[in-house]
Motif scaffolding. Sequence first.
Motif, PDB file in Angstrom:
ATOM      1  N   ARG A 190     -24.355  -2.042  12.535  1.00 55.68           N
ATOM      2  CA  ARG A 190     -23.589  -0.797  13.389  1.00 55.68           C
ATOM      3  C   ARG A 190     -23.832   0.291  12.527  1.00 55.68           C
ATOM      4  N   LEU A 191     -23.098   0.091  11.330  1.00 52.07           N
ATOM      5  CA  LEU A 191     -23.081   1.525  10.379  1.00 52.07           C
ATOM      6  C   LEU A 191     -24.118   2.153   9.976  1.00 52.07           C
ATOM      7  N   GLN A 192     -25.475   1.089   9.836  1.00 53.25           N
ATOM      8  CA  GLN A 192     -26.483   1.625   9.597  1.00 53.25           C
ATOM      9  C   GLN A 192     -27.283   2.488  11.150  1.00 53.25           C
ATOM     10  N   GLY A 193     -26.858   2.021  11.818  1.00 59.00           N
ATOM     11  CA  GLY A 193     -27.272   2.683  13.430  1.00 59.00           C
ATOM     12  C   GLY A 193     -26.427   4.023  13.427  1.00 59.00           C
ATOM     13  N   PHE A 194     -25.392   4.161  12.992  1.00 55.47           N
ATOM     14  CA  PHE A 194     -24.544   5.412  12.913  1.00 55.47           C
ATOM     15  C   PHE A 194     -25.244   6.141  11.993  1.00 55.47           C
ATOM     16  N   PHE A 195     -25.475   5.751  10.705  1.00 55.17           N
ATOM     17  CA  PHE A 195     -26.085   6.827   9.865  1.00 55.17           C
ATOM     18  C   PHE A 195     -27.447   7.204  10.365  1.00 55.17           C
ATOM     19  N   LYS A 196     -28.143   6.402  11.002  1.00 52.62           N
ATOM     20  CA  LYS A 196     -29.622   6.833  11.575  1.00 52.62           C
ATOM     21  C   LYS A 196     -29.481   7.973  12.628  1.00 52.62           C
ATOM     22  N   LYS A 197     -28.298   7.804  13.493  1.00 54.46           N
ATOM     23  CA  LYS A 197     -28.060   8.984  14.515  1.00 54.46           C
ATOM     24  C   LYS A 197     -27.801  10.197  13.836  1.00 54.46           C
ATOM     25  N   LEU A 198     -26.975  10.142  12.658  1.00 53.17           N
ATOM     26  CA  LEU A 198     -26.489  11.240  11.752  1.00 53.17           C
ATOM     27  C   LEU A 198     -27.534  12.088  11.223  1.00 53.17           C
ATOM     28  N   ASP A 199     -28.746  11.358  10.822  1.00 56.16           N
ATOM     29  CA  ASP A 199     -29.766  11.673  10.273  1.00 56.16           C
ATOM     30  C   ASP A 199     -30.661  12.582  11.169  1.00 56.16           C
ATOM     31  N   ALA A 200     -30.444  12.211  12.559  1.00 56.58           N
ATOM     32  CA  ALA A 200     -31.272  13.103  13.483  1.00 56.58           C
ATOM     33  C   ALA A 200     -30.371  14.160  13.798  1.00 56.58           C
ATOM     34  N   ASP A 201     -29.028  13.880  14.057  1.00 50.60           N
ATOM     35  CA  ASP A 201     -28.333  14.844  14.608  1.00 50.60           C
ATOM     36  C   ASP A 201     -26.674  14.878  14.269  1.00 50.60           C
ATOM     37  N   PRO A 202     -26.646  15.754  13.079  1.00 54.73           N
ATOM     38  CA  PRO A 202     -25.385  15.659  12.393  1.00 54.73           C
ATOM     39  C   PRO A 202     -24.324  16.202  13.282  1.00 54.73           C
ATOM     40  N   VAL A 203     -22.907  16.000  12.904  1.00 50.70           N
ATOM     41  CA  VAL A 203     -21.842  16.211  13.724  1.00 50.70           C
ATOM     42  C   VAL A 203     -21.092  17.415  13.346  1.00 50.70           C
ATOM     43  N   PRO A 204     -20.466  18.113  14.099  1.00 51.04           N
ATOM     44  CA  PRO A 204     -19.621  19.098  13.677  1.00 51.04           C
ATOM     45  C   PRO A 204     -18.459  18.746  12.595  1.00 51.04           C
ATOM     46  N   THR A 205     -17.946  19.628  11.750  1.00 57.10           N
ATOM     47  CA  THR A 205     -16.746  19.291  11.049  1.00 57.10           C
ATOM     48  C   THR A 205     -15.539  19.993  11.028  1.00 57.10           C
ATOM     49  N   GLY A 206     -15.769  21.198  11.807  1.00 57.25           N
ATOM     50  CA  GLY A 206     -14.789  22.277  12.100  1.00 57.25           C
ATOM     51  C   GLY A 206     -14.798  23.459  10.909  1.00 57.25           C
ATOM     52  N   GLU A 207     -15.860  23.273  10.213  1.00 60.05           N
ATOM     53  CA  GLU A 207     -16.388  24.213   9.366  1.00 60.05           C
ATOM     54  C   GLU A 207     -17.798  24.575   9.445  1.00 60.05           C
ATOM     55  N   GLY A 208     -18.386  25.453   8.593  1.00 67.01           N
ATOM     56  CA  GLY A 208     -19.743  25.539   8.514  1.00 67.01           C
ATOM     57  C   GLY A 208     -20.812  24.539   8.378  1.00 67.01           C
ATOM     58  N   ARG A 209     -20.407  23.596   7.438  1.00 63.57           N
ATOM     59  CA  ARG A 209     -20.847  22.469   6.930  1.00 63.57           C
ATOM     60  C   ARG A 209     -20.993  21.342   8.217  1.00 63.57           C
ATOM     61  N   ARG A 210     -22.007  20.613   8.471  1.00 59.09           N
ATOM     62  CA  ARG A 210     -22.016  19.559   9.454  1.00 59.09           C
ATOM     63  C   ARG A 210     -22.042  18.290   8.708  1.00 59.09           C
ATOM     64  N   LEU A 211     -21.864  17.247   9.069  1.00 60.90           N
ATOM     65  CA  LEU A 211     -21.975  15.732   8.690  1.00 60.90           C
ATOM     66  C   LEU A 211     -23.216  15.269   8.928  1.00 60.90           C
ATOM     67  N   GLY A 212     -24.039  15.179   8.090  1.00 64.79           N
ATOM     68  CA  GLY A 212     -25.202  14.345   8.434  1.00 64.79           C
ATOM     69  C   GLY A 212     -25.098  12.971   7.658  1.00 64.79           C
ATOM     70  N   GLU A 213     -26.322  12.477   7.716  1.00 65.76           N
ATOM     71  CA  GLU A 213     -26.387  11.098   6.811  1.00 65.76           C
ATOM     72  C   GLU A 213     -26.009  10.978   5.269  1.00 65.76           C
ATOM     73  N   SER A 214     -26.385  12.121   4.621  1.00 70.17           N
ATOM     74  CA  SER A 214     -26.033  12.014   3.156  1.00 70.17           C
ATOM     75  C   SER A 214     -24.629  12.008   3.046  1.00 70.17           C
ATOM     76  N   LEU A 215     -23.897  13.091   3.557  1.00 67.56           N
ATOM     77  CA  LEU A 215     -22.355  13.168   3.517  1.00 67.56           C
ATOM     78  C   LEU A 215     -21.673  12.138   3.840  1.00 67.56           C
ATOM     79  N   ALA A 216     -22.242  11.461   5.044  1.00 65.66           N
ATOM     80  CA  ALA A 216     -21.482  10.228   5.466  1.00 65.66           C
ATOM     81  C   ALA A 216     -21.614   9.126   4.674  1.00 65.66           C
ATOM     82  N   THR A 217     -22.602   9.004   4.065  1.00 62.82           N
ATOM     83  CA  THR A 217     -22.816   7.658   3.329  1.00 62.82           C
ATOM     84  C   THR A 217     -21.889   7.753   2.080  1.00 62.82           C
ATOM     85  N   THR A 218     -22.009   9.149   1.506  1.00 58.62           N
ATOM     86  CA  THR A 218     -21.119   9.328   0.417  1.00 58.62           C
ATOM     87  C   THR A 218     -19.521   8.940   0.600  1.00 58.62           C
TER      88      THR A 218
END
Length: 532
Positions: free
Chosen positions: A319-347
């Motif tokens: 399930r976590l891998q699936g979530f990472f894959k979704k973020l890779d395609a469509d990062p989510v907002p964070t309340g600032e200029g940076r969005r959360l993609g797969e790389s930051l989420a994995t970190t």
Amino acid sequence: MDTSSLLRTSGTVLAVAGLLMSGCSSGSSSSSASASPKAAKSGQPQKKTDALQVLQPLPDAVPAGLRAYYEQKLSWRECGVEGFECATLKVPLDYESPGGGEDVKLAVSRKTATGPGKRLGSLLVNPGGPGGSAIGYLQSYAGIGYPEPVRARYDIVAVDPRGVARSEPVTCLSDSQMDAFTQVDQTPDDQKEVDQLVASFKDFATGCQDRSGEVLGHVSTVEAARDMDVLRAVLGDEKLTYVGASYGTFLGATYAGLYPRRAGRLVLDGAMDPSLPALTMNRDQTAGFETAFTAFAEDCVQREDCPLGGGSARDAGRRLQGFFKKLDADPVPTGEGRRLGESLATTAVIAAMYDEGAWAELRGALQSAMDGDGAGLLKLADLYYERDADGSYENLMFANPAVNCLDLPAAFGGPDDVRKALPSFRQASPVFGTGLAWAAMNCTYWPVQATGRPNRIQAKGAPPIVVVGTTRDPATPYRWAEALAGQLGSGALLTYEGDGHTAYGRGSECIDSTINTYLLEGKAPKDGKRCR
């Protein structure tokens, strides 16, 4: 995701291990450490015999060219943190040309013994890295959080190693460039994304070369260990007493290998195996993170608030891998200029593996991200990268590869090598393997050739050295502690059966009392002692 993996040490301090980003710093000069080893071509395969070579000690006598450094006097002063003093230590930039070339100024801090009881000398501490600030660790934790009996009898001392924090720090990228670097996709899906990843590593390396000057070629672990011997002498101690965590164990073991007769009571907590090449190091640590994630997942799936659902730990991983894959395609907002993609989420997930105390925070942050708010995971990633609220970065992530890329030839020669290794990394960790394999390519393009190689460290003639290993340590797998204790002629393995990275000061009365007894009385535990 820049996995120059942060190693969590005691208290609230995070320090980097730098194992995954560059193949971990675990090498040194193989024959005579007093001579400059031939540069090893980055990415060149290591011969099997390399790992069997033993780090040889330096001569007992201080060379004439170094006497001025060994005989200098430190000028201590108050340094803005109550109870702590600071000074500056001078060491040669190049130990092969002392006095004839440039010097490096190292920042030193101490908190003097509080008493009661007879002072035992200086206790040098290092939290790991390479790149973690020892002075920051001292002033925020060790100098006030180490057990009171230890602080009563020792001056607790820290030196930021060359290239780190206050000691002529290596720098590579601007803050905005670093923001971009941390978001580069490290699970490339096509050649275009591979090219982008390669370009990011090349830009990082070029930035380090352009911004850091000559010090970039002189931040190896061997040089840092030699600096520690200068400090030992200047402090007036006949032998070095030392507690090193994570990468700090490699630094301490290197010291013992170079100066076995000057080694005193050494504690190496969260130990590294210096005999391994970079590729093996990276793959081993990848498996370590999988072990830690499995422990987290087994706990999570039994809880009502688990964002990864019920079932098995393997189900949670999928399930976590699936979530990472979704973020890779469509990062989510964070309340600032940076969005959360797969790389930051994995970190962020990797950061939480260092301490089981962070598991609850991770569960909440994952759930929020799955609901479309990535702020919680971004906070964990920023902690990992030492990014401050104002957007500025400490130099940890710059010093980290600078040391690692000198200490060992790169794990990979290029993308084709990574592709060949991907199956073994994915086997080591279905969750993290792909990203951590690609992340290990950063030293491939380093502008300074490696001067170290894998070595066994025996430190023949040294007194008992306590090597501590945690059975489910994510960043320094337990077998590394077993290996180092076996290499050292006087190694005594102390095992903590538990989770998290390192063991001293993390809540085990058995571990703490055993190490305290060793530091205060010189009585090492029986080799093989286990604590829960």
